[in-house]
Scaffold this active site. Structure first.
Site, mmCIF file in Angstrom:
data_model
loop_
_atom_site.group_PDB
_atom_site.id
_atom_site.type_symbol
_atom_site.label_atom_id
_atom_site.label_comp_id
_atom_site.label_asym_id
_atom_site.label_seq_id
_atom_site.Cartn_x
_atom_site.Cartn_y
_atom_site.Cartn_z
ATOM 1 N N PHE A 1 -16.572 -107.698 -38.939
ATOM 2 C CA PHE A 1 -15.311 -107.265 -38.327
ATOM 3 C C PHE A 1 -15.508 -106.655 -36.949
ATOM 4 O O PHE A 1 -14.583 -106.561 -36.160
ATOM 5 C CB PHE A 1 -14.579 -106.284 -39.254
ATOM 6 C CG PHE A 1 -14.998 -104.847 -39.102
ATOM 7 C CD1 PHE A 1 -16.078 -104.343 -39.791
ATOM 8 C CD2 PHE A 1 -14.293 -104.005 -38.249
ATOM 9 C CE1 PHE A 1 -16.458 -103.013 -39.644
ATOM 10 C CE2 PHE A 1 -14.662 -102.679 -38.104
ATOM 11 C CZ PHE A 1 -15.758 -102.187 -38.791
ATOM 12 N N LYS A 2 -16.743 -106.259 -36.635
ATOM 13 C CA LYS A 2 -16.975 -105.597 -35.352
ATOM 14 C C LYS A 2 -16.704 -106.532 -34.170
ATOM 15 O O LYS A 2 -16.447 -106.077 -33.059
ATOM 16 C CB LYS A 2 -18.388 -105.053 -35.313
ATOM 17 C CG LYS A 2 -18.620 -104.105 -36.505
ATOM 18 C CD LYS A 2 -19.551 -103.000 -36.214
ATOM 19 C CE LYS A 2 -19.589 -101.900 -37.252
ATOM 20 N NZ LYS A 2 -19.886 -102.322 -38.620
#
Ligand SMILES: *Cc1c(COP(=O)(O)O)cnc(C)c1O
Length: 486
Positions: free
Chosen positions: A110-111
């Protein structure tokens, strides 16, 4: 127009551009908006807006000193064809449970959502501030930030990026991604120590006078790609609105209906973004903070005491192996009703005594949060059960959250933070297969589950290793100076 102030109250207010360039405030605090901005959208609008259009609404509200056409351009670049799904963050639906899949970007965690945008924001901020210096990014990573930050900053002109990762704990694929990073402006070091030590060392360096002299002399502006930077936080607010919009579009909820949110949590950035979303209009009934065996946050939310004096555990959800969750400081700021004196005291207690007690009235302010934790065995079991029952493959971090979810009357967004392929060995183990490493592991997972190896990983193991150096925390300053020196 909103500006950004330090949670510790001893640094001047800055614009959003300045906050992005600085990362951390000079008093050691974290930048927070001095008021909640108003988003130029209604919840009913959400179902017909694209991800990029929602991003424009959120970015312009939180970054009011940037030109709107510049933000459009940044968003176009950040959320383009490098994403393997047009919706950027699609949902996978099972009754009231909706996995918000945040892992379709270049490094499959998700980063990427924030770190594809951050380099654009840093460049714009530098232009706005008339900054002619080189920008250096220094980042401690528990695995995913490092790969995502380098994917974002690689070969961006006038930037350099140095990444410190703990030698123990990261996955085979994360190590390969980092050690083979091809960007010419990237510097990668393994660290003898855990993520907390890496993060602390970076924080110390950021407020080290001697290091600042060095930067001054070399004409370098230092910034951070960790989630202490508001340039990371703000892009993460977008996907909670986007997920909510998809629920409306599917007819699952009516605009205005409250949802629950469950987040596998480490440094508290992702959870905090959900909280920020709720403060600017997203109807959230309840937040669940999911931890692994490093369950500091579980105790904090249940007992009101944050105590980092415990053994650090290397677990099978390594991106959440953290004992000091930096972004919690931002939640404390709001829980104490914006009382920076209290926050400063709590942070001093944490530094000096290793623990702090949240005042009772602030605990009441956190009643929309609950917290729990998941053991490593339960992670494996959850991956297996979810696959067996729903034929849906989840990664160990997502499993930490899934294990704490039980179906209720409300629709729930569960943040799915990484591709199962990124943690192939653990997922293979969960499925009762041999945990083979390297390319063979990807192939084994693909065959066992009849799923395709994501394109982002197709050639990963053919890339040559470029970064082998391992250092101790004492060597960080000298090593980083050598890397950043012109
Ligand atoms: C970083 C990370 C987390 C933890 O997110 P925070 O914002 O640090 O709480 C969870 N899962 C994965 C896969 C991650 O990379």
């Amino acid at each position: 127009m909103i500006s950004y102030i330090s949670t510790r109250g001893n640094s001047p207010a800055v614009s959003s551009a300045q906050a992005i360039l600085k990362g951390l405030a000079d008093d050691g605090g974290l930048y927070v908006p001095d008021a909640w901005p108003t988003l130029d959208l209604t919840l009913a609008d959400l179902k017909s807006l694209s991800y990029q259009e929602i991003a424009v609404k959120v970015f312009t509200a939180f970054l009011p000193d940037f030109a709107e056409e510049d933000l459009h351009e940044a968003i176009r670049k950040a959320y383009g064809s490098q994403w393997q799904n047009e919706q950027i963050v699609p949902l996978a639906d099972f009754g009231h449970l909706h996995y918000l899949e945040l892992f379709h970007g270049p490094t499959m965690a998700f980063k990427d959502v924030a770190l594809q945008a951050l380099p654009q924001l840093v460049k714009l901020a530098a232009k706005k501030e008339g900054l002619d210096k080189e920008i250096a990014i220094l980042t401690a990573t528990s695995g995913d930030t490092g790969t995502a930050a380098m994917a974002g900053f690689a070969d961006v002109p006038k930037t350099k990026i140095a990444v410190l990762y703990p030698k123990k704990g990261i996955s085979d694929i994360q190590r390969q991604q980092m050690q083979s990073e091809p960007g010419k402006n990237t510097y990668v070091y393994g660290l003898e120590g855990n993520f907390d030590q890496a993060q602390r060392a970076v924080k110390e360096l950021l407020s080290d006078a001697d290091f600042h002299d060095f930067l001054e002399k070399e004409q370098i502006q230092l910034s951070s790609a960790n989630s202490i930077n508001i340039g990371r936080l703000i892009p993460q607010i977008v996907y909670y609105f986007a997920g909510y919009g998809q629920l409306i579009a599917k007819g699952d909820i009516a605009p205005g209906e409250a949802i629950d949110i469950v987040v596998p949590t480490g440094n508290f950035g992702n959870m905090l973004a959900a909280y920020y979303a709720s403060q600017v209009g997203l109807p959230v009934h309840h937040f669940t903070v999911a931890s692994n065996e490093n369950n500091v946050l579980t105790d904090f939310f249940n007992q009101g005491v944050y105590d980092r004096r415990r053994d650090f555990k290397v677990t099978n959800a390594p991106a959440m192996d953290i004992l000091v969750s930096s972004n919690l400081e931002r939640l404390l700021y709001f829980a104490t009703n914006r009382n920076s004196d209290v926050v400063r005291q709590l942070m001093t207690d944490l530094q000096e005594k290793g623990q702090y007690h949240l005042p009772a009235e602030s605990r009441t302010a956190l009643q929309d949060f609950s917290a729990g934790w998941t053991s490593q065995e339960t992670v494996l079991q959850t991956i297996q059960e979810t696959y067996g029952k729903d034929h849906y493959l989840i990664d160990p971090h997502t499993a930490v959250a899934k294990a704490l979810y039980s179906e209720g009357s409300r629709h729930t967004l569960l943040a799915s933070t990484a591709s199962p392929y990124k943690f192939a060995q653990t997922v293979l183990t969960a499925l009762g297969k041999e945990a083979v490493a390297g390319q063979a592991g990807l192939v084994a997972l693909s065959e066992a589950t009849k799923t395709t190896i994501p394109v982002q990983m197709a050639n990963l193991y053919e890339r040559p290793i470029r970064h082998r150096q391992v250092i101790t925390t004492d060597q960080i300053k000298a090593t980083i100076q050598a890397a950043f020196k012109h």
